[in-house]
Design an enzyme around this catalytic site. Structure first.
Site, PDB file in Angstrom:
ATOM      1  N   HIS A   1      -6.148  -5.381  -2.242  1.00 26.98           N
ATOM      2  CA  HIS A   1      -6.979  -5.392  -1.039  1.00 26.98           C
ATOM      3  C   HIS A   1      -7.270  -6.812  -0.561  1.00 26.98           C
ATOM      4  O   HIS A   1      -7.991  -6.985   0.422  1.00 26.98           O
ATOM      5  CB  HIS A   1      -8.297  -4.658  -1.287  1.00 26.98           C
ATOM      6  CG  HIS A   1      -8.152  -3.174  -1.292  1.00 26.98           C
ATOM      7  ND1 HIS A   1      -9.200  -2.306  -1.565  1.00 26.98           N
ATOM      8  CD2 HIS A   1      -7.079  -2.379  -1.053  1.00 26.98           C
ATOM      9  CE1 HIS A   1      -8.770  -1.053  -1.498  1.00 26.98           C
ATOM     10  NE2 HIS A   1      -7.493  -1.080  -1.195  1.00 26.98           N
TER      11      HIS A   1
ATOM     12  N   ARG B   1       0.830  -1.207   0.000  1.00 25.06           N
ATOM     13  CA  ARG B   1       0.000   0.000   0.000  1.00 25.06           C
ATOM     14  C   ARG B   1       0.869   1.264   0.000  1.00 25.06           C
ATOM     15  O   ARG B   1       0.570   2.246  -0.681  1.00 25.06           O
ATOM     16  CB  ARG B   1      -0.913  -0.022   1.232  1.00 25.06           C
ATOM     17  CG  ARG B   1      -1.846   1.162   1.360  1.00 25.06           C
ATOM     18  CD  ARG B   1      -2.785   0.958   2.559  1.00 25.06           C
ATOM     19  NE  ARG B   1      -3.543   2.158   2.861  1.00 25.06           N
ATOM     20  CZ  ARG B   1      -4.632   2.548   2.222  1.00 25.06           C
ATOM     21  NH1 ARG B   1      -5.084   1.816   1.217  1.00 25.06           N
ATOM     22  NH2 ARG B   1      -5.276   3.641   2.561  1.00 25.06           N
TER      23      ARG B   1
ATOM     24  N   HIS C   1       0.794   4.298  -2.664  1.00 23.22           N
ATOM     25  CA  HIS C   1       0.520   5.681  -2.259  1.00 23.22           C
ATOM     26  C   HIS C   1       1.702   6.597  -2.558  1.00 23.22           C
ATOM     27  O   HIS C   1       1.516   7.802  -2.739  1.00 23.22           O
ATOM     28  CB  HIS C   1       0.172   5.728  -0.765  1.00 23.22           C
ATOM     29  CG  HIS C   1      -1.250   5.351  -0.493  1.00 23.22           C
ATOM     30  ND1 HIS C   1      -2.014   5.942   0.487  1.00 23.22           N
ATOM     31  CD2 HIS C   1      -2.060   4.440  -1.096  1.00 23.22           C
ATOM     32  CE1 HIS C   1      -3.226   5.412   0.474  1.00 23.22           C
ATOM     33  NE2 HIS C   1      -3.276   4.494  -0.479  1.00 23.22           N
TER      34      HIS C   1
END
Length: 309
Positions: A191, A61, A65
């Protein structure tokens, strides 16, 4: 020297400069300058994973990002100062991002063996790959040569997709980063590992709209389970749930089977069924685990080159 010759010389210099920049991002970039670079990062990821299996999802993640804000330049790693609030302190990143200590440990070790050679941005890209691999996803070669950025602004995190994004917003957001609709669906599969704080989806349970408190697209049994884990009115900010309850530490297609069962945790997950094309892609990924893992590896390589020369 004539103007024409001068212009030709300048064009040649520009072309050579562009070629040099392109050549900087390549597989095996540190082979001669710091041959242990990727091994050291892998060791740090492995050590951290066996202490806390959730750190793998945090590193994947974090890489995502980082790339979506000013490109993959490691700017998400920069700390805030008295005069500047950095990316990592944005509500989009804090407290959801974790694994910063893994990057710090790897950087410390690398500085002791090849000082000033390996960028933090590359360490993060390697760590994300290793996290995918250690959670049973497919490994992939990481082109390296990223340069670390020096600017990190909390305001720039508005470029990040949100948990409440609809499918059209997601498609456009990824398109802005040079990624296709299919790559958006593919990368959303990240996810399948990790956890979420209750605040990221609480409105789907208790405050969905003016006419209904619970999101009607959410499987009722799953909603009931989530309500037990995230009680209404709770002020405990540390409450978390696995994003894919069946296999939260395994990179698999559980994310897509959950969506097909109306058990996507976020609005941005379940919305993939509202578009005919993305819905077909969700079904294809759910039915073809190896194909999705292969596409995911390729999409991670492409995503890792956002904003990188």
């Amino acid at each position: 020297m004539s103007v024409r010759m001068l212009m030709s010389a300048l064009i040649l210099l520009v072309l050579r400069a562009c070629m040099m920049l392109e050549a900087q991002l390549q597989v095996g970039f540190y082979e001669n300058s710091c041959s242990m670079a990727e091994l050291i990062v892998k060791q740090e990821v492995t050590n951290a994973f066996f202490k806390d299996r959730g750190v793998a999802a945090g590193l994947v993640r974090m890489h995502f990002h980082d790339g979506f804000v000013r490109g993959c330049d490691g700017s998400v790693l920069i700390d805030s100062t008295q005069s500047n609030e950095a990316e990592k302190d944005s509500p989009a990143n804090k407290p959801s991002l974790r694994g910063f200590e893994v990057i710090d440990s790897a950087k410390t070790r690398l500085e002791s063996v090849c000082q000033g050679i390996v960028s933090c941005a590359d360490i993060l890209a390697f760590a994300a790959r290793d996290s995918v691999e250690i959670t049973r996803g497919l490994g992939y070669d990481v082109p390296a040569g990223r340069r670390d950025g020096t600017i990190s602004l909390i305001t720039d995190t508005r470029n990040l997709p949100t948990f409440t994004s609809n499918v059209d917003q997601l498609i456009q957001n990824f398109k802005n980063m040079g990624l296709t609709q299919e790559e958006m669906v593919t990368l959303s599969g990240a996810h399948t590992i990790g956890r979420s704080h209750c605040g990221s989806f609480r409105d789907r349970l208790y405050n969905f709209s003016s006419t209904t408190s619970q999101d009607p697209s959410l499987d009722p049994a799953y909603a009931a389970q989530l309500k037990k884990q995230c009680p209404q009115g709770s002020t405990d900010a540390s409450l978390v749930v696995p994003m894919n309850p069946a296999s939260p530490t395994v990179t698999d297609v559980g994310y897509y089977t959950d969506i097909l069962a109306n058990r996507g945790l976020f609005t941005s997950d379940q919305t993939l069924l509202t578009n005919p094309t993305t819905a077909i892609q969700v079904t294809q990924n759910a039915r073809n685990p190896f194909l999705w893992k292969s596409k995911f590896a390729s999409a991670m390589v492409k995503m890792g080159q956002i904003g990188v020369s």
